[in-house]
Write a protein that holds these residues in place. Structure first.
Motif, PDB file in Angstrom:
ATOM      1  N   LEU A   1       5.498 -27.069   8.308  1.00  0.00           N
ATOM      2  CA  LEU A   1       4.983 -25.701   8.194  1.00  0.00           C
ATOM      3  C   LEU A   1       4.628 -25.129   9.562  1.00  0.00           C
ATOM      4  O   LEU A   1       4.958 -23.969   9.873  1.00  0.00           O
ATOM      5  N   ALA A   2       3.964 -25.926  10.394  1.00  0.00           N
ATOM      6  CA  ALA A   2       3.554 -25.453  11.720  1.00  0.00           C
ATOM      7  C   ALA A   2       4.750 -25.069  12.582  1.00  0.00           C
ATOM      8  O   ALA A   2       4.750 -24.018  13.240  1.00  0.00           O
TER       9      ALA A   2
ATOM     10  N   VAL B   1       6.450 -21.788  11.186  1.00  0.00           N
ATOM     11  CA  VAL B   1       5.716 -20.572  11.556  1.00  0.00           C
ATOM     12  C   VAL B   1       5.934 -20.246  13.028  1.00  0.00           C
ATOM     13  O   VAL B   1       6.055 -19.076  13.408  1.00  0.00           O
TER      14      VAL B   1
ATOM     15  N   CYS C   1       8.624 -20.695  14.703  1.00  0.00           N
ATOM     16  CA  CYS C   1       9.927 -20.004  14.784  1.00  0.00           C
ATOM     17  C   CYS C   1       9.759 -18.509  14.519  1.00  0.00           C
ATOM     18  O   CYS C   1      10.314 -17.663  15.247  1.00  0.00           O
ATOM     19  N   LEU C   2       8.993 -18.164  13.483  1.00  0.00           N
ATOM     20  CA  LEU C   2       8.769 -16.760  13.140  1.00  0.00           C
ATOM     21  C   LEU C   2       7.980 -16.047  14.227  1.00  0.00           C
ATOM     22  O   LEU C   2       8.222 -14.864  14.511  1.00  0.00           O
ATOM     23  N   VAL C   3       7.044 -16.747  14.854  1.00  0.00           N
ATOM     24  CA  VAL C   3       6.278 -16.168  15.963  1.00  0.00           C
ATOM     25  C   VAL C   3       7.207 -15.815  17.121  1.00  0.00           C
ATOM     26  O   VAL C   3       7.066 -14.761  17.759  1.00  0.00           O
TER      27      VAL C   3
ATOM     28  N   PRO D   1      -0.509 -15.468  13.310  1.00  0.00           N
ATOM     29  CA  PRO D   1       0.346 -16.622  13.005  1.00  0.00           C
ATOM     30  C   PRO D   1       0.526 -17.558  14.202  1.00  0.00           C
ATOM     31  O   PRO D   1       0.733 -18.766  14.025  1.00  0.00           O
TER      32      PRO D   1
ATOM     33  N   SER E   1      -0.175 -21.547  13.889  1.00  0.00           N
ATOM     34  CA  SER E   1       0.848 -22.546  14.191  1.00  0.00           C
ATOM     35  C   SER E   1       0.381 -23.525  15.254  1.00  0.00           C
ATOM     36  O   SER E   1       0.523 -24.748  15.099  1.00  0.00           O
TER      37      SER E   1
END
Length: 426
Positions: free
Chosen positions: A311-312, A315, A317-319, A339, A343
């Protein structure tokens, strides 16, 4: 949460009132020491962020450009890279009180040198005490030593709350004091505050926080007692999953560290923030940190570490995508910070917990010292890489590196998890 097997002799040496892998101190005393360790952590972060409100502006006054400031940051990384594992081993061999006494004393000297930095060379000289400034890893060692194995991730995550409190207090106080009284007074306040931390160590931290089992571990006694034993430090990499998690910590952590070490320049050059405004922004970071740590504490209590690690990284990647597309104003950055902090904090808590549970209790300090050295290694290359990216390709290039690196790590973790699940089914 899975726990590792006890080291040889653990059960026979533990006191009847202690859980396996925890200190022989009675529960009330353990809880008290952990609370003081959290307080020392919060104070150390406060003085650290007090320093952040001084160094970039003092460097600018002394004529540093972006590249030279990067060299200054790299100097700290190199010094702490070598100091981290040695200092962690010092804590394992001589106890928490001795290690924290040395660390807090070095912090006092650090601020006194900063207060008297009137020429560019002195800014480099004042970084020398950072070889001993490892308060956070040692307080983490104290918490890990005094906490049951199944609760280590949750206990370590609470240090994030201390980080948030310190970030708010240090950045707000530093910005206000720097604006009104200048860098010199801020540095002297940091020295005085570090002396308070030292007093707390001497009054409340026990000489040793290791379990009796760790103190009498035959495997530990057979090893070298030298602080400078590279073999004893490298030995930890041979434990199951340690080398793999350590490499993941290095690779996935690099883009985030690049952004962290470049933030002072980004705030000063890209967002054009004054010291007081920069202090308010860092205080906002602290508030976000405290909120996300509350969420992380719940997650670590309910979900396995492998899932949280995935999960970390996901997230993160999205950041990276958000940094590429949306980070043009301070307001947009404040949204992305939420986020980002989640992360970073989750990744740090989970990897530290997995690594400390993979080694004997007698080596938790050395392991956390290695974790600190991983950050220092990244901070050694981060300023140079980040400065090159920023000056040649702009701020979006930092987000691109975040997305690219974490995507590769995410795919690796996903494939490894899928193969392990398939093997378990067979």
């Amino acid at each position: 949460m899975k726990t590792r097997a006890e080291p040889p002799g653990a059960r026979s040496s533990s006191s009847s009132s202690s859980s396996p892998g925890t200190s022989a101190l009675d529960p009330a005393r353990r809880a008290s020491v952990i609370r003081v360790a959290y307080l020392i952590s919060a104070l150390d972060v406060t003085w650290m962020f007090l320093q952040f409100s001084v160094t970039p502006y003092l460097a600018k006054k002394l004529g540093f450009d972006t590249l030279q400031f990067g060299y200054l940051q790299t100097t700290v990384g190199v010094i702490q890279l070598f100091g981290g594992p040695l200092f962690g081993r010092f804590g394992d061999l001589f106890g928490a009180r001795a290690a924290l006494t040395l660390a807090c004393s070095a912090t006092v000297v650090f601020f006194l040198l900063l207060a008297n930095a009137t020429v560019p060379a002195m800014l480099f000289v004042h970084k020398l005490p950072t070889v001993f400034m490892h308060v956070l890893p040692v307080t983490q060692m104290v918490v890990a030593d005094l906490t049951e194995p199944e609760r280590k991730a949750e206990a370590l995550s609470k240090q994030g709350l201390c980080f948030g409190v310190g970030m708010i207090a240090g950045s707000t106080l530093g910005g206000q004091l720097n604006t009104r009284y200048g860098e010199r007074l801020v540095a002297y306040c940091g020295a005085a505050g570090s002396a308070v931390s030292l007093l707390l160590v001497l009054l409340y931290i026990p000489r040793n926080t290791k379990p009796d089992a760790a103190a009498h571990d035959p495997a530990s006694e057979a090893g070298s007692k030298s602080i400078f034993s590279v073999g004893e430090i490298a030995r930890l990499m041979k434990f199951p999953r340690v080398a793999r998690i350590f490499v993941i910590k290095l690779v996935a952590g690099l883009p985030s560290v690049i952004f962290q070490v470049m933030f002072s320049i980004i705030a000063l050059d890209f967002f054009k923030l004054q010291p007081q405004q920069n202090g308010y922004l860092l205080a906002y970071f602290g508030i976000v940190q405290m909120v996300v740590q509350g969420v992380i504490s719940q997650l670590t209590a309910r979900f396995p570490e492998r899932s949280l690690l995935l999960l970390a990284v996901g997230v993160a990647c999205l950041v990276g995508v958000a940094q590429i597309v949306f980070m043009a104003t301070v307001t947009q950055f404040c949204v992305i910070v939420v986020p980002m902090m989640f992360s970073l904090s989750l990744f740090s808590v989970v990897t530290d917990s997995m690594l400390t549970q993979s080694v004997p209790p007698s080596d938790t300090g050395t392991m956390l010292g290695l974790c600190a050295s991983a950050q220092s290694l990244l901070r050694t290359v981060g300023p140079t890489v980040g400065g090159y990216f920023y000056m040649n390709y702009g701020i979006s290039s930092i987000g691109l590196s975040q997305f690219s690196v974490n995507t590769v790590v995410f795919i690796y973790l996903l494939l490894r998890r899928s193969s392990k699940t398939a093997a378990e089914k067979e």
